[in-house]
Structures are given as C-alpha cells and as structure tokens.
Design an enzyme around this catalytic site. Sequence first.
Site, PDB file in Angstrom:
ATOM      1  N   PRO A   4       0.735  -0.847  -0.095  1.00  0.00           N
ATOM      2  CA  PRO A   4      -0.202   0.163  -0.396  1.00  0.00           C
ATOM      3  C   PRO A   4       0.903   1.084   0.002  1.00  0.00           C
ATOM      4  CG  PRO A   4       0.056  -1.105   1.730  1.00  0.00           C
ATOM      5  CD  PRO A   4       1.183  -2.287   1.023  1.00  0.00           C
ATOM      6  N   THR A   5       1.217   2.409  -1.070  1.00  0.00           N
ATOM      7  CA  THR A   5       1.437   3.063  -1.112  1.00  0.00           C
ATOM      8  C   THR A   5       0.744   4.501  -1.930  1.00  0.00           C
ATOM      9  OG1 THR A   5       2.162   2.775  -3.496  1.00  0.00           O
ATOM     10  CG2 THR A   5       3.528   2.591  -1.452  1.00  0.00           C
ATOM     11  N   SER A  33      -4.078   1.516  -0.904  1.00  0.00           N
ATOM     12  CA  SER A  33      -3.877   2.597   0.348  1.00  0.00           C
ATOM     13  C   SER A  33      -5.234   3.372   0.554  1.00  0.00           C
ATOM     14  CB  SER A  33      -2.857   3.732  -0.142  1.00  0.00           C
ATOM     15  OG  SER A  33      -2.461   4.305   0.990  1.00  0.00           O
ATOM     16  N   GLN A  54      -6.342  -1.132   1.780  1.00  0.00           N
ATOM     17  CA  GLN A  54      -5.101  -1.324   3.834  1.00  0.00           C
ATOM     18  C   GLN A  54      -6.103   0.075   4.568  1.00  0.00           C
ATOM     19  OE1 GLN A  54      -3.411   2.522   3.967  1.00  0.00           O
ATOM     20  NE2 GLN A  54      -2.453   1.787   5.530  1.00  0.00           N
ATOM     21  N   TYR A  56      -6.474   2.753   8.211  1.00  0.00           N
ATOM     22  CA  TYR A  56      -5.829   2.996   9.518  1.00  0.00           C
ATOM     23  C   TYR A  56      -6.965   3.060  10.091  1.00  0.00           C
ATOM     24  CZ  TYR A  56      -1.186   4.791   7.593  1.00  0.00           C
ATOM     25  OH  TYR A  56       0.047   4.763   7.138  1.00  0.00           O
ATOM     26  N   THR A  82      -2.808  -1.363   9.281  1.00  0.00           N
ATOM     27  CA  THR A  82      -1.299  -0.444   9.194  1.00  0.00           C
ATOM     28  C   THR A  82      -1.076  -0.114  11.541  1.00  0.00           C
ATOM     29  OG1 THR A  82      -1.167   0.219   7.066  1.00  0.00           O
ATOM     30  CG2 THR A  82       0.398   0.894   8.998  1.00  0.00           C
ATOM     31  N   LYS A 154       0.212  -5.012   9.997  1.00  0.00           N
ATOM     32  CA  LYS A 154       0.797  -4.300   9.228  1.00  0.00           C
ATOM     33  C   LYS A 154       1.495  -3.390   9.691  1.00  0.00           C
ATOM     34  CE  LYS A 154       2.661  -1.727   4.447  1.00  0.00           C
ATOM     35  NZ  LYS A 154       3.212  -0.876   5.547  1.00  0.00           N
ATOM     36  N   HIS A 196       7.181   0.386   7.826  1.00  0.00           N
ATOM     37  CA  HIS A 196       7.370   1.675   7.070  1.00  0.00           C
ATOM     38  C   HIS A 196       7.939   2.690   5.895  1.00  0.00           C
ATOM     39  CE1 HIS A 196       2.581   3.195   7.536  1.00  0.00           C
ATOM     40  NE2 HIS A 196       3.214   4.256   7.186  1.00  0.00           N
ATOM     41  N   GLY A 228       9.484  -4.131   2.571  1.00  0.00           N
ATOM     42  CA  GLY A 228      10.855  -3.417   3.366  1.00  0.00           C
ATOM     43  C   GLY A 228      12.124  -3.400   1.679  1.00  0.00           C
ATOM     44  N   VAL A 230      12.724  -4.121  -0.694  1.00  0.00           N
ATOM     45  CA  VAL A 230      12.784  -5.025  -2.104  1.00  0.00           C
ATOM     46  C   VAL A 230      13.528  -4.415  -3.246  1.00  0.00           C
ATOM     47  CG1 VAL A 230      11.921  -6.691  -3.316  1.00  0.00           C
ATOM     48  CG2 VAL A 230      11.646  -6.387  -1.362  1.00  0.00           C
ATOM     49  N   ARG A 231      14.327  -4.630  -4.032  1.00  0.00           N
ATOM     50  CA  ARG A 231      14.674  -3.426  -5.377  1.00  0.00           C
ATOM     51  C   ARG A 231      15.369  -4.719  -6.354  1.00  0.00           C
ATOM     52  NH1 ARG A 231      12.338  -0.748  -2.328  1.00  0.00           N
ATOM     53  NH2 ARG A 231      12.852   1.355  -1.596  1.00  0.00           N
ATOM     54  N   GLY A 250       7.324  -1.383  -2.853  1.00  0.00           N
ATOM     55  CA  GLY A 250       6.061  -0.425  -2.703  1.00  0.00           C
ATOM     56  C   GLY A 250       6.626   0.724  -3.771  1.00  0.00           C
TER      57      GLY A 250
END
Length: 307
Positions: A4-5, A33, A54, A56, A82, A154, A196, A228, A230-231, A250
């Site tokens: 979620p971005t 998101s 996602q 809040y 989240t 999350k 995050h 987090g 991951v490239r 993300g």
Amino acid sequence: MIAPTGMHKLAHPKGEMATARAAAACNTIMVLSFSSNCTIEEVASSCNAIRFYQLYAYQRRDVSAKLVQRAQQNGFKAIVLTADAPKSGRRERDIKNKMVVPKLKNLEGLLSVEVDSEGGSKFEAFTSRTRDPSLNWKDIGWLKSITTLPILIKGVLTAEDGNIVHGRAGKVIFSIDFAARMAVDVGAAGVIVSNHGARQLDYVPASISVLEEVVKAVDGRVPVLFDGGVRRGTDVFKALALGAQAVMIGRPVIYGLAAKGEHGARQVIEMLRNELELTMSLNGCRSIKDITRSYVRTEHERLRSSL
C-alpha cells in the site's frame, strides 16, 4: 504483491487505476492505500483482480467502518491494518517542503483534509488530527466484528509484545515494534513484517533483519508477508528463504508508474519476477518450495563463523 502506497497521481495522471491494471496483468495482488487518489469503487471497476484494502484506525471509528464496508462491497478480499503509525513519523522533507495533502477521494464526505499546519507539513497535521493514537489489541476484535474479511496486521517487527507505550487514560498504544504472537492470538489472518519504509522511526531495524524472528514466533499459524527494501529478484529470494510466504514492493512500482505509467509499473513487476526466476535457476531451485533457509547466510552468521 503491491504494497500500500499512497497518492499515485503524484506519479502519473491515471494513479492507482493504472497500478491496479498493471498488477492484474501480472496476476499480482495489489493492496490499495487509504490515501489513494482514486476511489475504492474506481479501482474495483478498473479491472478484474484480487485486491486488499489498507486501513488506519481513525479517531472516528465510523469512518474506518465505512471504508471497510465499501471495500467489502466492492470485492476486496482482505483488510490490511497498518498498526505502526498511531502518529506520523517526523518526515523532515515534508516539513521543509510544506507538504500539502492531495485530494483523498476515499475520504470525501467523511473527513476534511483542510488543516492549519503553521508552515509545516499539512499531511502530518492531518494524520495527527484524524488517527487514533490509542489503538490497542481490543480494537482488532472490533474490526473483526464489522467485517467478514480476513485481517492482516502490517508493521510487525518483534516476536513479543515487549515495547508498549501507555497513552491517555492508561490505554495501551502500539509502539513501532508490533508483536507477532499477540497479533495471531487476537485473530489476525496474517502478519506483515514492515518498518513502514523506514519513515516512521529513526534507527528502526531493517525489516529483513527481523523477518526470521517473526516467522519463528508465528510458527506456521498464519502467513507471514514481508515488506521493505525489495529492489531485486535476489531480495525476493532472500525473503522467501528466511520464511516469508509473500513479498510486497512499494517504491519500485511508483518509479515505474512515473516513468511509463501502467506499462512501466508492469515492467517493474515483470523485472522482479524474471530476476527471481533467474536466481532460482542459478541456485538449483525448481519451485518456490525448493527455496530453503540453507541458501541464506546472515551477517550475524558470517561474523560468528569468522571467530
């Protein structure tokens, strides 16, 4: 999976609708998101695919409930809560640039994004005014009572609930270190190991460094997802070897979206998949099940072996 971005229209005019179509074309689950520029309904109608939503916890629980109901009515298959951001972290670039909250269409008619930030980040002011910092374990039960969808939590970075903070009226609120065992005990259908994007708290551990601890704590009771940093496909391989059952990406998707829209986002997903398959091939892994812990050597293990 697509993490979620928010605010994809900052990257491309088609926003989350383009991202959703790219994910669908790659048979990849997208987590929409709460701060998307496109509505839940627009994304749902953009293509046929599996999607999660996602969420809040807002001070006004009716707002959270309405968003969950809309997601369920529009075919979303899970809720991702989240839990590591009861307040927004100190994002100094947003403060310096006087970050303005773009139009958040999902909140139209529910919450106003108009805030007075006194020259700072309007996004930070908005989150401080609307999010509930007293979120606690009992609230997971409330969330389960209003939806039949599975709930994933999350922001998990520890096995034990050892770093809690007490807020107003003695309520217990989450710290950045959200506990895996307790998440399972209160009925979470899955946990997502995430810091995050390292934007919430300085010196927080890298997600990959705590993944194995969480996997061991959960002990197979629910799926463990990883998010987090991951490239590369090799990053996906490492996370799977350490016990993750799915990996979320993300920023790379946003980069692809900004460069070439839907096609660019799709290229990023395909690139990671191709790199993962190549890494598997070069390691002799014919399927995901063949990726085991033996393929990874952590920094701690390297140091120990050198002594």
